[in-house]
Enzyme design. Sequence first.
Site, PDB file in Angstrom:
ATOM      1  N   SER A  44       0.654  -1.299  -0.287  1.00 20.44           N
ATOM      2  CA  SER A  44      -0.023   0.135   0.227  1.00 20.44           C
ATOM      3  C   SER A  44       0.964   1.221   0.011  1.00 20.44           C
ATOM      4  O   SER A  44       0.745   2.051  -0.638  1.00 20.44           O
ATOM      5  CB  SER A  44      -0.729  -0.260   1.544  1.00 20.44           C
ATOM      6  N   HIS A  45       1.931   0.957   0.189  1.00 20.21           N
ATOM      7  CA  HIS A  45       3.331   2.220   0.468  1.00 20.21           C
ATOM      8  C   HIS A  45       4.407   2.384  -0.460  1.00 20.21           C
ATOM      9  O   HIS A  45       5.113   2.938  -0.458  1.00 20.21           O
ATOM     10  CB  HIS A  45       3.044   2.486   1.738  1.00 20.21           C
ATOM     11  N   GLU A 185      -4.432   0.933   1.311  1.00 17.52           N
ATOM     12  CA  GLU A 185      -4.652  -0.304   0.720  1.00 17.52           C
ATOM     13  C   GLU A 185      -6.741  -0.264   0.670  1.00 17.52           C
ATOM     14  O   GLU A 185      -6.681  -1.754   0.021  1.00 17.52           O
ATOM     15  CB  GLU A 185      -4.910  -0.694   2.112  1.00 17.52           C
TER      16      GLU A 185
END
Length: 333
Positions: A44-45, A185
């Site tokens: 998600s990052h 997410e």
Amino acid sequence: MISLTLVQARDLAENIMRSHGFSEGHVRTVANAVVTAEGDACASHGLWRLLGCIHSLKAGKVVADAVPEVVDWAAAVVKVNGHGGFAGLAFEAGMPLLVNKARSQGIAILAINHCVHFSALWAEIEPLTAQGFVALAFTPSHAWVAPAGGNKPLFGTNPIAFGWPREGQNPFIFDFATSAVARGEIELHRRAGKEIPLGWGLDADGQPTTDAASALNGAMLTFGGHKGSALAAMVELLAGPLIGDMTSKESQAFDAGTKSSPYGGELVIAIDPQRLLGVSAGEHLLRAEALFDGIVEQGARLPSQRRFDARVLSKHNGVQIPEALHADLMALL
């Protein structure tokens, strides 16, 4: 899935940034942030964030060649004006002076203003724990999250990060959004066509939803009800008005509907245990190890341990990203 070595992932990230005219400082710090996150199994990052970086540039919401300006503000205060660039380079510019002040005063704060945020806060925490400091970091984002009892976006995802140094071992670090989950997410669920769990978000009518797109267009929720909501408000205050920068609502207004990365400030605090405790520092840091041992002995996992384990594996095995994401990233070239 597409397999990449970490070298290939870094080359891809750097080439994308360079092809869009970013200065070498931003090329280096952004690539390091997304590749480290990808290698830590925090997709998600990870590389996915490059899509947002380039989108923000095209929308005119980030300055590709911004040079951070460091100001020695007070005995224990460092200020950095990011001049519209990404936060990573601004932190890198201000860290040496922050370290010096924390060693001298025992505690020091770094206020980063006028910067664009897209990465996790552990990127700021880990270098400080490597210096032997206890560290905290806070930043607002865009108004995506409803307060407890409400149904309209007001807060950002508003992460809080904390780090504790450990001799010869990985530091104790946690970094979590005050929302039920990071917005990235939910974005990844939307891209994969997967439902989200109840409790992550509300639709535009304020009703609970399992549809990722509906939650992104409605409101996210805080974790822990009123407790997460209070912490989200704290982050708004610490890294907004306290340092003279934007709240999440103000950042959303600045965005003007472009859906770019959040613009605003960040507050970082560094504490030197050696300066605070003197000759007894070693004794008290050893007591902290007893606490960590007590956690692990019960079969529990320390925060970030999964990330550190994944980091070791990715050095040998590389990373895997969805074929659709790889195609989107290649299109940026």
